[in-house]
Design a protein around this motif. Structure first.
Motif, PDB file in Angstrom:
ATOM      1  N   LYS A 316      12.213  24.566   9.411  1.00  0.00           N
ATOM      2  CA  LYS A 316      12.171  25.509  10.462  1.00  0.00           C
ATOM      3  C   LYS A 316      14.541  25.417  10.515  1.00  0.00           C
ATOM      4  CE  LYS A 316      11.497  24.755  15.519  1.00  0.00           C
ATOM      5  NZ  LYS A 316      11.077  23.555  16.289  1.00  0.00           N
ATOM      6  N   GLY A 317      14.607  26.502  11.017  1.00  0.00           N
ATOM      7  CA  GLY A 317      16.574  26.673  11.775  1.00  0.00           C
ATOM      8  C   GLY A 317      17.024  26.954   9.675  1.00  0.00           C
ATOM      9  N   ASP A 318      16.527  27.385   9.126  1.00  0.00           N
ATOM     10  CA  ASP A 318      16.482  27.031   7.733  1.00  0.00           C
ATOM     11  C   ASP A 318      17.346  29.109   7.631  1.00  0.00           C
ATOM     12  OD1 ASP A 318      17.651  24.900   6.761  1.00  0.00           O
ATOM     13  OD2 ASP A 318      16.058  25.278   4.882  1.00  0.00           O
ATOM     14  N   LEU A 319      18.465  29.629   6.884  1.00  0.00           N
ATOM     15  CA  LEU A 319      18.293  30.804   6.474  1.00  0.00           C
ATOM     16  C   LEU A 319      17.494  31.311   5.918  1.00  0.00           C
ATOM     17  CD1 LEU A 319      22.270  31.367   6.142  1.00  0.00           C
ATOM     18  CD2 LEU A 319      20.526  32.022   8.705  1.00  0.00           C
ATOM     19  N   VAL A 320      16.998  32.789   6.249  1.00  0.00           N
ATOM     20  CA  VAL A 320      16.041  33.093   5.577  1.00  0.00           C
ATOM     21  C   VAL A 320      15.627  35.361   4.968  1.00  0.00           C
ATOM     22  CG1 VAL A 320      13.496  34.009   4.325  1.00  0.00           C
ATOM     23  CG2 VAL A 320      13.324  31.697   5.932  1.00  0.00           C
ATOM     24  N   ILE A 332      18.243  39.325   7.288  1.00  0.00           N
ATOM     25  CA  ILE A 332      18.863  38.127   7.418  1.00  0.00           C
ATOM     26  C   ILE A 332      18.526  37.620   8.300  1.00  0.00           C
ATOM     27  CG2 ILE A 332      21.315  37.468   7.527  1.00  0.00           C
ATOM     28  CD1 ILE A 332      20.870  35.254   5.201  1.00  0.00           C
ATOM     29  N   GLY A 333      18.198  36.015   8.440  1.00  0.00           N
ATOM     30  CA  GLY A 333      17.327  35.388  10.182  1.00  0.00           C
ATOM     31  C   GLY A 333      17.291  34.443   9.822  1.00  0.00           C
ATOM     32  N   ILE A 334      16.821  33.197  11.216  1.00  0.00           N
ATOM     33  CA  ILE A 334      16.795  31.617  10.716  1.00  0.00           C
ATOM     34  C   ILE A 334      15.276  31.725  11.621  1.00  0.00           C
ATOM     35  CG2 ILE A 334      17.017  29.906  12.691  1.00  0.00           C
ATOM     36  CD1 ILE A 334      20.168  31.034  13.278  1.00  0.00           C
ATOM     37  N   ALA A 335      14.595  30.957  10.585  1.00  0.00           N
ATOM     38  CA  ALA A 335      13.451  30.769  10.590  1.00  0.00           C
ATOM     39  C   ALA A 335      12.406  29.703  11.796  1.00  0.00           C
ATOM     40  CB  ALA A 335      12.547  29.947   9.178  1.00  0.00           C
ATOM     41  N   ARG A 336      11.659  30.111  12.176  1.00  0.00           N
ATOM     42  CA  ARG A 336      11.372  29.223  13.528  1.00  0.00           C
ATOM     43  C   ARG A 336      10.062  28.686  12.587  1.00  0.00           C
ATOM     44  NH1 ARG A 336      10.682  32.459  19.579  1.00  0.00           N
ATOM     45  NH2 ARG A 336      12.571  32.452  19.579  1.00  0.00           N
ATOM     46  N   ALA A 341       3.922  27.129   6.689  1.00  0.00           N
ATOM     47  CA  ALA A 341       3.164  27.059   8.102  1.00  0.00           C
ATOM     48  C   ALA A 341       3.736  28.333   7.433  1.00  0.00           C
ATOM     49  CB  ALA A 341       4.308  26.653   8.894  1.00  0.00           C
ATOM     50  N   LEU A 342       4.247  29.336   7.364  1.00  0.00           N
ATOM     51  CA  LEU A 342       4.241  30.691   7.252  1.00  0.00           C
ATOM     52  C   LEU A 342       3.360  31.337   5.591  1.00  0.00           C
ATOM     53  CD1 LEU A 342       5.480  33.578   8.014  1.00  0.00           C
ATOM     54  CD2 LEU A 342       7.133  33.422   6.289  1.00  0.00           C
ATOM     55  N   ARG A 343       3.421  30.400   4.637  1.00  0.00           N
ATOM     56  CA  ARG A 343       2.603  31.308   4.070  1.00  0.00           C
ATOM     57  C   ARG A 343       1.100  31.374   4.233  1.00  0.00           C
ATOM     58  NH1 ARG A 343       6.141  28.454   0.286  1.00  0.00           N
ATOM     59  NH2 ARG A 343       7.130  29.497  -1.309  1.00  0.00           N
ATOM     60  N   GLN A 344       0.524  29.939   5.512  1.00  0.00           N
ATOM     61  CA  GLN A 344      -0.416  30.037   5.920  1.00  0.00           C
ATOM     62  C   GLN A 344      -0.900  31.240   7.577  1.00  0.00           C
ATOM     63  OE1 GLN A 344      -2.806  27.635   5.341  1.00  0.00           O
ATOM     64  NE2 GLN A 344      -1.710  26.591   4.291  1.00  0.00           N
ATOM     65  N   SER A 345      -0.204  31.530   7.687  1.00  0.00           N
ATOM     66  CA  SER A 345       0.595  33.253   8.065  1.00  0.00           C
ATOM     67  C   SER A 345       0.029  34.561   7.998  1.00  0.00           C
ATOM     68  CB  SER A 345       1.103  32.969   9.322  1.00  0.00           C
ATOM     69  OG  SER A 345       0.613  31.118  10.353  1.00  0.00           O
ATOM     70  N   LEU A 346       0.811  34.825   6.319  1.00  0.00           N
ATOM     71  CA  LEU A 346       1.174  35.816   6.618  1.00  0.00           C
ATOM     72  C   LEU A 346      -0.160  36.631   6.959  1.00  0.00           C
ATOM     73  CD1 LEU A 346       2.944  34.954   2.178  1.00  0.00           C
ATOM     74  CD2 LEU A 346       3.273  35.839   5.216  1.00  0.00           C
ATOM     75  N   GLY A 347       0.379  37.885   6.988  1.00  0.00           N
ATOM     76  CA  GLY A 347      -0.686  39.442   6.706  1.00  0.00           C
ATOM     77  C   GLY A 347      -1.458  38.731   8.413  1.00  0.00           C
ATOM     78  N   LYS A 348      -1.641  38.001   8.803  1.00  0.00           N
ATOM     79  CA  LYS A 348      -2.031  37.684   9.599  1.00  0.00           C
ATOM     80  C   LYS A 348      -1.910  38.324  11.444  1.00  0.00           C
ATOM     81  CE  LYS A 348      -4.079  33.562   7.762  1.00  0.00           C
ATOM     82  NZ  LYS A 348      -4.677  32.388   8.075  1.00  0.00           N
ATOM     83  N   LYS A 349      -2.375  38.952  12.269  1.00  0.00           N
ATOM     84  CA  LYS A 349      -2.264  39.139  13.893  1.00  0.00           C
ATOM     85  C   LYS A 349      -2.476  37.413  14.947  1.00  0.00           C
ATOM     86  CE  LYS A 349      -3.816  43.898  12.983  1.00  0.00           C
ATOM     87  NZ  LYS A 349      -4.933  44.671  13.669  1.00  0.00           N
ATOM     88  N   ARG A 350      -2.499  38.150  15.770  1.00  0.00           N
ATOM     89  CA  ARG A 350      -1.320  36.449  16.628  1.00  0.00           C
ATOM     90  C   ARG A 350      -0.967  35.671  16.473  1.00  0.00           C
ATOM     91  NH1 ARG A 350      -6.157  39.650  17.254  1.00  0.00           N
ATOM     92  NH2 ARG A 350      -7.638  38.199  16.600  1.00  0.00           N
ATOM     93  N   GLN A 351      -0.231  35.136  15.483  1.00  0.00           N
ATOM     94  CA  GLN A 351       0.388  34.425  15.082  1.00  0.00           C
ATOM     95  C   GLN A 351       2.081  33.960  15.924  1.00  0.00           C
ATOM     96  OE1 GLN A 351      -0.671  31.888  12.887  1.00  0.00           O
ATOM     97  NE2 GLN A 351      -2.709  33.768  13.162  1.00  0.00           N
ATOM     98  N   PRO A 352       2.470  33.158  15.463  1.00  0.00           N
ATOM     99  CA  PRO A 352       3.969  33.185  16.555  1.00  0.00           C
ATOM    100  C   PRO A 352       5.302  33.343  16.307  1.00  0.00           C
ATOM    101  CG  PRO A 352       2.717  30.824  15.874  1.00  0.00           C
ATOM    102  CD  PRO A 352       1.962  31.835  15.775  1.00  0.00           C
ATOM    103  N   VAL A 353       6.054  34.190  16.329  1.00  0.00           N
ATOM    104  CA  VAL A 353       7.531  35.151  15.766  1.00  0.00           C
ATOM    105  C   VAL A 353       7.803  34.400  15.087  1.00  0.00           C
ATOM    106  CG1 VAL A 353       9.432  35.650  16.235  1.00  0.00           C
ATOM    107  CG2 VAL A 353       7.415  36.059  18.487  1.00  0.00           C
ATOM    108  N   PHE A 354       8.164  34.685  13.639  1.00  0.00           N
ATOM    109  CA  PHE A 354       8.280  34.165  12.755  1.00  0.00           C
ATOM    110  C   PHE A 354      10.169  33.666  12.440  1.00  0.00           C
ATOM    111  CE2 PHE A 354      10.295  34.310   8.095  1.00  0.00           C
ATOM    112  CZ  PHE A 354      10.332  33.049   8.073  1.00  0.00           C
TER     113      PHE A 354
END
Length: 370
Positions: A316-320, A332-336, A341-354
């Motif tokens: 969390k907080g790293d550049l991606v 390029i952005g800052i990961a939330r 955690a992102l791998r668990q959410s890939l492609g899914k709806k109603r997930q927190p902003v990355f």
């Protein structure tokens, strides 16, 4: 508050060196005299000075010091010798103008995290309020290894210019500017100004490295292209030109000038823009998100539903980097949250902003030589 007269001046190894590789006191004297005058006029100036390794090499040769079989170790030793000598020269010359030298040694890692970036910016903003101090910056060659090295001090100067919100970046070299063809060819001429939107005005060949340094004209061109996209006016000129800095600041045609694009960015956006392609981890966007990212008029935050694959790990907080299927960087952005955690959410709806739109920078400049 950023003033309207903030500039970063970078001088290269070849530009400040005499034939033996040691700093030329006449060049340093002229440079410092101009910097002192700019400060007296109220400009905030940061100097990025190469030359530590070259200075150390000249010292080692003069004192017949034994070399090292390990080139990395030898570079570190030479830098540790030369940096002290180089700063002593600057201090002596600056003292004649009633100015003190502030030494700042950096590595690429210092620009990688938001916390480091904020601490550096705090220092440079504090130095802005000190009219009798000149910040002198160099890469910390004593400790850097391959993965922590800047491409060259052109890159370092550009990152600093972006960070402090400079209006100008001046790169002083041992050449007069950008030529319309290789300068050793008959009829080669300096291009007085470059507009990145006019590809026909760009030089056809900028290959070759600087003598005594790691960079070259291609490196300089890549950096000033980024500066233009950030709204920073850039210049490449010969360090030995008479009154080169004051003439540039006064708007005279010296060397090659690069017009900025009319864009304003906050500190986070400037940091992100300067770090494009530097983040090791990436996330692949799906076709729909790729199209949206390529629409310059569309503001958006990134949600996991538009992401397909995670490459590498991040916290969390790293550049991606956000890439397309070919691996080309789109943003390029800052990961939330972290990569697991992102791998668990890939492609899914109603997930927190990355990545929130305030912490996302989309690439906007194509390679001018493409």
């Amino acid at each position: 508050m950023v003033s309207s007269n903030t500039l970063v001046v970078k001088i290269g190894t070849a530009a400040l060196s005499a034939e033996d590789g040691a700093p030329d006191p006449r060049i340093l004297g002229a440079l410092v005299g101009e910097l002192a005058e700019l400060k007296r006029q109220g400009h905030y100036v940061v100097l990025v000075s190469s030359g530590a390794v070259g200075t150390g090499r000249a010292m080692a040769k003069k004192d017949k010091l034994a070399g090292s079989n390990d080139p990395v170790t030898e570079r570190q030793i030479l830098a540790s010798l030369g940096q002290a000598r180089l700063m002593a020269l600057y201090q002596d010359i600056l003292a004649k103008h009633g100015i003190l030298a502030s030494q700042i040694l950096l590595t690429k890692q210092d620009f990688k995290t938001r916390s480091h970036h904020k601490h550096m910016l705090h220092l440079f903003e504090a130095l802005r309020e000190q009219p009798r101090i000149l910040p002198i910056v160099n890469e910390n060659d004593c400790v850097t290894v391959e993965e922590l090295m800047f491409t060259d001090n052109d890159e370092l100067a550009g990152l600093l210019a972006a960070m402090i919100g400079a209006q100008r970046l001046v790169i002083l070299s041992n050449i007069a500017g950008v030529y319309d063809r290789p300068p050793d060819q008959p009829g080669a001429k300096i291009i007085p100004s470059i507009d990145w939107n006019d590809k026909k005005a760009l030089p056809s060949d900028v290959r070759g490295a600087s003598h005594g340094g790691r960079g070259g004209m291609a490196s300089k061109m890549n950096m000033v292209r980024k500066m233009s996209a950030l709204g920073i006016r850039a210049h490449i000129a010969n360090a030995k030109e008479n009154a080169v800095l004051s003439r540039i600041v006064n708007g005279e045609p010296v060397g090659t000038a690069f017009a900025p694009l009319p864009r304003k960015r906050n500190a986070v956006k400037r940091w992100l823009a300067s770090e494009v392609n530097q983040a090791p981890a990436s996330v692949t966007a799906n076709a729909c998100l790729v199209d949206m990212l390529r629409d310059p008029h569309r503001a958006l935050s990134l949600l996991p539903v538009g992401l397909e694959k995670v490459t590498g790990t991040f916290a969390k907080g790293d550049l991606v980097r956000i890439v397309d299927e070919s691996g080309a960087t789109l943003a390029i952005g800052i990961a939330r949250y972290d990569s697991a955690a992102l791998r668990q959410s890939l492609g899914k709806k109603r997930q927190p902003v990355f990545i929130h739109y305030d912490q996302l920078h989309r690439t906007e400049c194509r390679d001018p030589f493409a």
